[in-house]
Design an enzyme around this catalytic site. Structure first.
Site, PDB file in Angstrom:
ATOM      1  N   ASP A 128       0.865  -1.192   0.000  1.00 45.39           N
ATOM      2  CA  ASP A 128       0.000   0.000   0.000  1.00 45.39           C
ATOM      3  C   ASP A 128       0.893   1.231   0.000  1.00 45.39           C
ATOM      4  OD1 ASP A 128      -2.296   1.577   0.120  1.00 45.39           O
ATOM      5  OD2 ASP A 128      -2.526   1.393   2.291  1.00 45.39           O
ATOM      6  N   TYR A 140      -4.870   4.563   0.452  1.00 45.29           N
ATOM      7  CA  TYR A 140      -5.939   3.662   0.019  1.00 45.29           C
ATOM      8  C   TYR A 140      -5.605   2.973  -1.303  1.00 45.29           C
ATOM      9  CZ  TYR A 140      -8.271   6.691   3.432  1.00 45.29           C
ATOM     10  OH  TYR A 140      -8.589   7.426   4.552  1.00 45.29           O
ATOM     11  N   HIS A 141      -4.392   2.400  -1.368  1.00 51.05           N
ATOM     12  CA  HIS A 141      -3.950   1.692  -2.562  1.00 51.05           C
ATOM     13  C   HIS A 141      -3.518   0.259  -2.239  1.00 51.05           C
ATOM     14  CE1 HIS A 141      -2.690   5.921  -4.209  1.00 51.05           C
ATOM     15  NE2 HIS A 141      -4.005   5.734  -4.241  1.00 51.05           N
ATOM     16  N   PRO A 142      -4.331  -0.547  -1.552  1.00 50.87           N
ATOM     17  CA  PRO A 142      -3.930  -1.933  -1.282  1.00 50.87           C
ATOM     18  C   PRO A 142      -3.808  -2.708  -2.586  1.00 50.87           C
ATOM     19  CG  PRO A 142      -6.253  -1.621  -0.775  1.00 50.87           C
ATOM     20  CD  PRO A 142      -5.691  -0.261  -1.056  1.00 50.87           C
TER      21      PRO A 142
END
Length: 554
Positions: A293, A467-469
């Site tokens: 992330d 918020y970039h899993p």
């Protein structure tokens, strides 16, 4: 119910697949989504981006467990629970990633996913506001524009000039020839409205007779015949159904949902699955591993001139903005407000950018609340190539129970050092002369945060997820025991089952993830259909010729 293709998840990838796989009327396609309709003013209006992300109706509401590298903080991990998935609740920033990111994928075993291979799929997806060229697409479903072209606030340009004064280049198109540098930011907005994959890919085709969309439908597990996926068991309105797939089951449930669904279906680490009461079907330890992330902090300053968006947060101003947007789809309501940006390298010897900036002419929190009284501005900034790795693990066979998510943020020494560079390089940029007419006091981190120890402590307390899993079901070579998928996104060891979403990335790309996720779905659709892949597009891209010896030009 029986279809040729069953797609689980109507998000950034799933909507693309539903469109492409149903183009042939002889193929029947079922798209399963746990959320409901995206017909909401809050989703459509770009400036309202913080609202749907904070609504249980549209957000799965995942959280991490206590993060050891952040002194035990629990971190939010919002994921879209609505048609369009996270493309319906995200910040609409359009970043493809650096060309070297995809060359890195190849080095990690994802052959056929180099920059020349993926560029034609970026182009096929996109309708760039300034038209097609050798890097950009002009006829695709996904609208990409530049908001208000930075015309409504001089702070956007001041940020770009500050970057140039600090010795970094200006870039005319960070999604084209040159990512590195400072320039105008791009967003998935078309006609003044959010360009989610639901709106751009699904809406135009949702009435195809061979496409069935099931909303409010929770995928429980995959049904197998031996090691062949034949159906998906779902729960809808307290009833259980089995949706059969004659050709393939495709998981597009995202970097949290897809590994969790595989694990509930018996695909994952055999020892771990047994420990939570799941009978293993296939020992695949990479399922849920390799989780990555991006983190970011908000670097904030007071503004000496009353020109920031902080004055637009009262209800009267919001009413005026909303009215103009409602009737004309223009003005401050038609942008995400991230209209200028920067991509820089953190040190000499770093070949391509590993730090990203989003500039915002306001000082506020991500939920849209003001950060302090008066006027201010901020940059969202963080390292883009983290070294720490986490995991997604189910806790039981119950599909309603949220999985355990551990990112292991900032547990690698290299990540700690990267954050020290981020703070110091950012402060230097934001103190250039271009900001002299505007810059007041530094609000955060604050002038007292200077030493390594002070920076480390402040970052641990204040860092937020971008918020970039991603990367939790990675593609790779068979010799890599943690590569869940082959280079065509097929689950290795299982027939008729693929994963197509951001979980397939071997490594996280440089920037926001919506654009590369859409690209993956575009390319995977050709693999699924057995089509000839688009011809690779071999173009030059910019690398600082002195990158081995210099961190910047000036």
């Amino acid at each position: 119910m029986e279809f040729d293709f069953v797609i689980v998840g109507a998000g950034s990838a799933g909507c693309v697949l539903a469109n492409r796989l149903s183009e042939n009327p002889s193929h029947t396609v079922c798209l399963i989504e746990y959320g409901g309709s995206d017909n909401s003013l809050f989703i459509s209006m770009p400036t309202a981006l913080s609202i749907p992300m904070n609504m249980d109706k549209f957000n799965w509401g995942y959280e991490s467990v206590r993060e050891p590298g952040l002194d035990g903080r629990v971190m939010d991990c919002p994921r879209g629970k609505v048609l369009g998935g996270s493309s319906s609740i995200n910040g609409m920033v359009y970043v493809r990633g650096h060309p070297c990111d995809f060359e890195e994928w190849v080095r990690h075993g994802a052959k056929g996913w180099g920059y020349a291979d993926v560029l034609p799929y970026f182009k096929r997806a996109e309708s760039w506001i300034y038209g097609e060229d050798e890097y950009r697409g002009g006829r695709g479903p996904l609208a990409v524009n530049t908001g208000n072209d930075m015309a409504l606030n001089p702070l956007y340009r001041a940020f770009i000039e500050a970057g140039k004064e600090a010795g970094y280049p200006e870039t005319a198109d960070y999604n084209g020839y040159q990512q590195e540098g400072f320039g105008q930011m791009h967003m998935t907005v078309g006609g003044g409205k959010r360009a989610s994959t639901s709106r751009t890919y699904l809406d135009p085709v949702k009435n195809r007779p061979n496409l069935t969309i099931l909303k409010n439908c929770l995928a429980d597990h995959i049904v197998f015949e031996g090691k062949k996926a034949i159906a998906v068991k779902v729960n809808q309105q307290e009833q259980t159904h089995k949706i059969k797939a004659g050709k393939e089951v495709i998981l597009s449930a995202g970097s949290i949902g897809s590994p969790a669904l595989l694990q509930r279906s018996g695909i994952g680490s055999a020892d771990y699955l047994k420990s939570v009461g799941i009978q293993p079907l296939l020992d695949s330890p990479g399922v849920g591993a390799n989780l990555q992330d991006h983190l970011e902090i908000y670097f904030q300053y007071r503004c000496k001139q009353p020109i920031t968006l902080n004055s637009k947060l009262n209800w009267f101003s919001k009413g005026l903005i909303g009215s103009r947007w409602f009737f004309f789809k223009s003005g401050l309501g038609a942008t995400n407000h991230f209209e200028s940006c920067g991509f820089i390298r953190s040190d000499a010897g770093v070949k391509w950018p590993d730090i990203q900036y989003h500039f915002l002419p306001a000082a506020m929190r991500y939920d849209g609340r003001t950060a302090f009284d008066g006027h201010g501005y901020q940059v969202h900034v963080g390292p883009n190539k983290p070294h720490s790795r986490g995991h997604v693990k189910i806790k039981s066979a119950d599909s309603r129970e949220k999985p355990e998510i551990l990112f292991n943020y900032i547990t690698e020494e290299r990540d700690i050092n990267d954050w020290r560079k981020v703070i110091r390089l950012s402060r230097e940029i934001l103190n250039q002369h271009a900001f002299d007419p505007y810059k007041g006091e530094e609000i955060q981190p604050g002038p007292d945060i200077q030493s390594d120890a002070e920076i480390d402590a402040w970052v641990k307390t204040n860092v937020e997820s971008a918020y970039h899993p991603s990367c939790s079901c990675k593609m790779g070579e068979e010799e890599d025991g943690y590569a869940v998928l082959d280079q065509e996104c097929r689950v290795r060891g299982i027939d008729n089952l693929r994963v197509v979403d951001s979980s397939v990335f071997p490594t996280i790309t440089n920037g926001n993830l919506n654009a590369p996720t859409i690209m993956v779905a575009e390319k995977a659709a050709d693999h699924i259909l057995g089509k000839s892949l688009l011809e690779p597009v071999k173009v030059d891209f910019w690398i600082d010729e002195n990158w081995e010896k210099s961190q910047r030009q000036g």
